[in-house]
Design a protein around this motif. Sequence first.
Motif, PDB file in Angstrom:
ATOM      1  N   MET A   1       0.854  -1.164   0.000  1.00  0.00           N
ATOM      2  CA  MET A   1       0.000   0.000   0.000  1.00  0.00           C
ATOM      3  C   MET A   1       0.907   1.235   0.000  1.00  0.00           C
ATOM      4  O   MET A   1       1.881   1.298   0.739  1.00  0.00           O
ATOM      5  CB  MET A   1      -0.898  -0.054   1.247  1.00  0.00           C
ATOM      6  N   THR A   2       0.566   2.202  -0.800  1.00  0.00           N
ATOM      7  CA  THR A   2       1.306   3.460  -0.834  1.00  0.00           C
ATOM      8  C   THR A   2       0.788   4.398   0.258  1.00  0.00           C
ATOM      9  O   THR A   2      -0.281   4.170   0.831  1.00  0.00           O
ATOM     10  CB  THR A   2       1.146   4.156  -2.189  1.00  0.00           C
ATOM     11  N   ASN A   4      -0.438   7.257  -0.251  1.00  0.00           N
ATOM     12  CA  ASN A   4      -1.701   7.812  -0.758  1.00  0.00           C
ATOM     13  C   ASN A   4      -2.867   6.858  -0.530  1.00  0.00           C
ATOM     14  O   ASN A   4      -3.975   7.291  -0.202  1.00  0.00           O
ATOM     15  CB  ASN A   4      -1.576   8.179  -2.233  1.00  0.00           C
ATOM     16  N   GLU A   5      -2.629   5.567  -0.686  1.00  0.00           N
ATOM     17  CA  GLU A   5      -3.666   4.568  -0.410  1.00  0.00           C
ATOM     18  C   GLU A   5      -4.001   4.534   1.085  1.00  0.00           C
ATOM     19  O   GLU A   5      -5.156   4.370   1.464  1.00  0.00           O
ATOM     20  CB  GLU A   5      -3.221   3.193  -0.900  1.00  0.00           C
ATOM     21  N   LEU A   6      -2.977   4.709   1.937  1.00  0.00           N
ATOM     22  CA  LEU A   6      -3.216   4.774   3.378  1.00  0.00           C
ATOM     23  C   LEU A   6      -4.084   5.986   3.708  1.00  0.00           C
ATOM     24  O   LEU A   6      -5.008   5.900   4.510  1.00  0.00           O
ATOM     25  CB  LEU A   6      -1.891   4.852   4.134  1.00  0.00           C
ATOM     26  N   LYS A   7      -3.815   7.114   3.059  1.00  0.00           N
ATOM     27  CA  LYS A   7      -4.603   8.334   3.284  1.00  0.00           C
ATOM     28  C   LYS A   7      -6.063   8.131   2.866  1.00  0.00           C
ATOM     29  O   LYS A   7      -6.977   8.627   3.532  1.00  0.00           O
ATOM     30  CB  LYS A   7      -3.979   9.502   2.514  1.00  0.00           C
ATOM     31  N   ILE A   8      -6.300   7.390   1.810  1.00  0.00           N
ATOM     32  CA  ILE A   8      -7.677   7.083   1.393  1.00  0.00           C
ATOM     33  C   ILE A   8      -8.356   6.211   2.444  1.00  0.00           C
ATOM     34  O   ILE A   8      -9.512   6.418   2.793  1.00  0.00           O
ATOM     35  CB  ILE A   8      -7.684   6.402   0.005  1.00  0.00           C
ATOM     36  N   ARG A   9      -7.616   5.233   2.961  1.00  0.00           N
ATOM     37  CA  ARG A   9      -8.154   4.318   3.974  1.00  0.00           C
ATOM     38  C   ARG A   9      -8.398   5.011   5.319  1.00  0.00           C
ATOM     39  O   ARG A   9      -9.358   4.715   6.018  1.00  0.00           O
ATOM     40  CB  ARG A   9      -7.166   3.166   4.139  1.00  0.00           C
ATOM     41  N   SER A  42       2.425  -5.223   3.934  1.00  0.00           N
ATOM     42  CA  SER A  42       2.317  -3.971   3.187  1.00  0.00           C
ATOM     43  C   SER A  42       0.945  -3.317   3.267  1.00  0.00           C
ATOM     44  O   SER A  42       0.821  -2.113   3.104  1.00  0.00           O
ATOM     45  CB  SER A  42       2.701  -4.189   1.720  1.00  0.00           C
ATOM     46  N   GLY A  43      -0.097  -4.074   3.555  1.00  0.00           N
ATOM     47  CA  GLY A  43      -1.439  -3.513   3.659  1.00  0.00           C
ATOM     48  C   GLY A  43      -1.863  -3.198   5.083  1.00  0.00           C
ATOM     49  O   GLY A  43      -3.012  -2.879   5.335  1.00  0.00           O
ATOM     50  N   SER A  45      -1.442  -1.177   8.973  1.00  0.00           N
ATOM     51  CA  SER A  45      -1.052   0.103   9.564  1.00  0.00           C
ATOM     52  C   SER A  45      -1.080   0.005  11.086  1.00  0.00           C
ATOM     53  O   SER A  45      -1.916  -0.689  11.656  1.00  0.00           O
ATOM     54  CB  SER A  45      -1.971   1.225   9.093  1.00  0.00           C
TER      55      SER A  45
END
Length: 72
Positions: A1-2, A4-9, A42-43, A45
């Motif tokens: 996960m990038t 930016n993808e973390l920010k979406i989540r 990677s996915g 947090s």
Amino acid sequence: MTINELKIRLPWIDVTEWIEHSNGGGWKHKTATVPDSVSVSSGASIGYGASIGDRASIGEGASIGYGASIGD
């Protein structure tokens, strides 16, 4: 996960406070205690103030919240 993808989540986060963990590529908040021996997929947090014990494995898609403590 990038990042930016973390920010979406997690849309409320400040991306400048998050660090990609060296073992597995998941993300941790700068205040989280996560030893290098911990595998963070990677996915996954790990949030503000969380503490993860040695040799734990945090799986894909896991989210460890504010102030959580797992292991010794």
